[in-house]
Scaffold this active site. Sequence first.
Site, short mmCIF file in Angstrom:
data_model
loop_
_atom_site.label_atom_id
_atom_site.label_comp_id
_atom_site.label_asym_id
_atom_site.label_seq_id
_atom_site.Cartn_x
_atom_site.Cartn_y
_atom_site.Cartn_z
N ARG A 43 33.01 -14.36 13.52
CA ARG A 43 31.85 -14.19 13.10
C ARG A 43 32.02 -13.02 11.90
O ARG A 43 32.58 -11.96 12.21
CB ARG A 43 30.88 -13.83 14.14
CG ARG A 43 29.41 -13.02 13.62
CD ARG A 43 28.42 -12.89 14.42
NE ARG A 43 27.90 -14.21 14.80
CZ ARG A 43 26.76 -14.24 15.67
NH1 ARG A 43 26.17 -13.32 16.17
NH2 ARG A 43 26.05 -15.34 16.22
N LYS A 60 42.05 0.13 8.38
CA LYS A 60 43.03 0.82 7.76
C LYS A 60 43.69 0.45 6.45
O LYS A 60 44.36 0.59 5.66
CB LYS A 60 44.22 1.37 8.37
CG LYS A 60 43.87 1.87 9.94
CD LYS A 60 45.35 2.15 10.77
CE LYS A 60 44.84 2.57 12.22
NZ LYS A 60 46.09 2.58 12.94
N HIS A 100 26.29 -21.74 10.98
CA HIS A 100 26.35 -21.54 12.76
C HIS A 100 26.55 -22.68 13.52
O HIS A 100 25.67 -23.09 13.95
CB HIS A 100 25.27 -20.66 13.20
CG HIS A 100 25.36 -19.99 14.30
ND1 HIS A 100 26.61 -20.25 15.18
CD2 HIS A 100 24.56 -18.97 15.01
CE1 HIS A 100 26.68 -19.24 16.13
NE2 HIS A 100 25.65 -18.64 16.12
N ARG A 102 25.06 -13.09 22.80
CA ARG A 102 24.92 -14.35 23.47
C ARG A 102 26.00 -15.16 22.83
O ARG A 102 26.64 -15.75 23.79
CB ARG A 102 23.74 -15.04 23.30
CG ARG A 102 22.71 -14.63 22.47
CD ARG A 102 21.31 -15.23 21.81
NE ARG A 102 20.25 -14.21 22.52
CZ ARG A 102 19.37 -14.82 23.36
NH1 ARG A 102 19.43 -16.03 23.62
NH2 ARG A 102 18.36 -13.78 23.56
N THR A 103 26.44 -15.17 21.42
CA THR A 103 27.30 -16.16 20.92
C THR A 103 28.67 -15.86 21.36
O THR A 103 29.57 -16.54 22.09
CB THR A 103 27.36 -16.24 19.78
OG1 THR A 103 26.06 -16.58 18.97
CG2 THR A 103 28.18 -17.13 18.95
#
Length: 316
Positions: free
Chosen positions: A115, A93, A144, A65-66
């Site tokens: 995020r 890497k 958030h 959703r975000t």
Amino acid sequence: MSDLQLSPQGRLRHLLTLEGLGRAHIERLLDRADELRTRFRGGARALDLLEGRTIVNLFFESSTRTRTSFELAARRLGALVVNFDIASSSTTKGETLEDTLATLEAMDSDAFVVRHKENGTPARLALHARRASVLNAGDGNHAHPTQGLLDLLTIRDHKPRIEGLTVAICGDIRHSRVARSDVHGLAAMGAKEIRLCGPAALLPEADSFPGCTLVDDLDAAIEDVDVIIMLRIQKERIDGLPGFDGAEYFQRYGLHRARLARARSDAIVMHPGPMNRGIEIASDLADGPQSVVLEQVANGIFVRMAVLLELLHKQA
């Protein structure tokens, strides 16, 4: 962190947390989100306010959703959106996040939506950004901020003012970045009382939420409240609680119609999603007349549009 978020002129430079952001900045973002919502509900399908801008989604944790909400917000404003493929990137890497950001910034990226599971990662990247803005889409259990903003917008839609409200936030408070951003936003907007409720093992240390009331009895927590925000509880958290299973958790900390009767008659019920029906909230209540869960989802797009405009629009 407020110094990092704001330019020397006091303009929003990054959005990393609502803590210390201040009421004026929050109200400006909410008002802008409201204006955008009015335009789109009046028939607008897209705007070109961010035409030529490039926004990169850097999601090091899974999200539906975000990320979708940020992508829709950017596209509706005319921006180019790049969903960075973490699994096949050079970070696997050994490339540092700072080098990844510098490389993408050199390609004329204007903003990074980040995020990450580790607290402070968006702020760490913001410190190294030369030109681009960084938006925190959730870091660890720290913050958030756009979820906090969309929750404030939704509350404001249903209440004359946030100032003076009593709000209960219920669930796994200790591990919740949503709870922290909601608390910071509600406090900035003048909420009268914020009650945090959950099993004792999932409540935070009191000094990490100054000014809030910690309660381990949900019936007491929601007595006469104006707003109830239920939080998602992860199954492994329930499994770690002695004597608990899903049914026991619902009996003691789940919201159902009989329990809701303790709140004010016009109380609204919120949840950041995804919901565990029958564990955190009864299904009939999640879909009932006092639930504003889907309004939260819709408002998330307009809030994220507002933040992107505040950070990137030349005429803002």
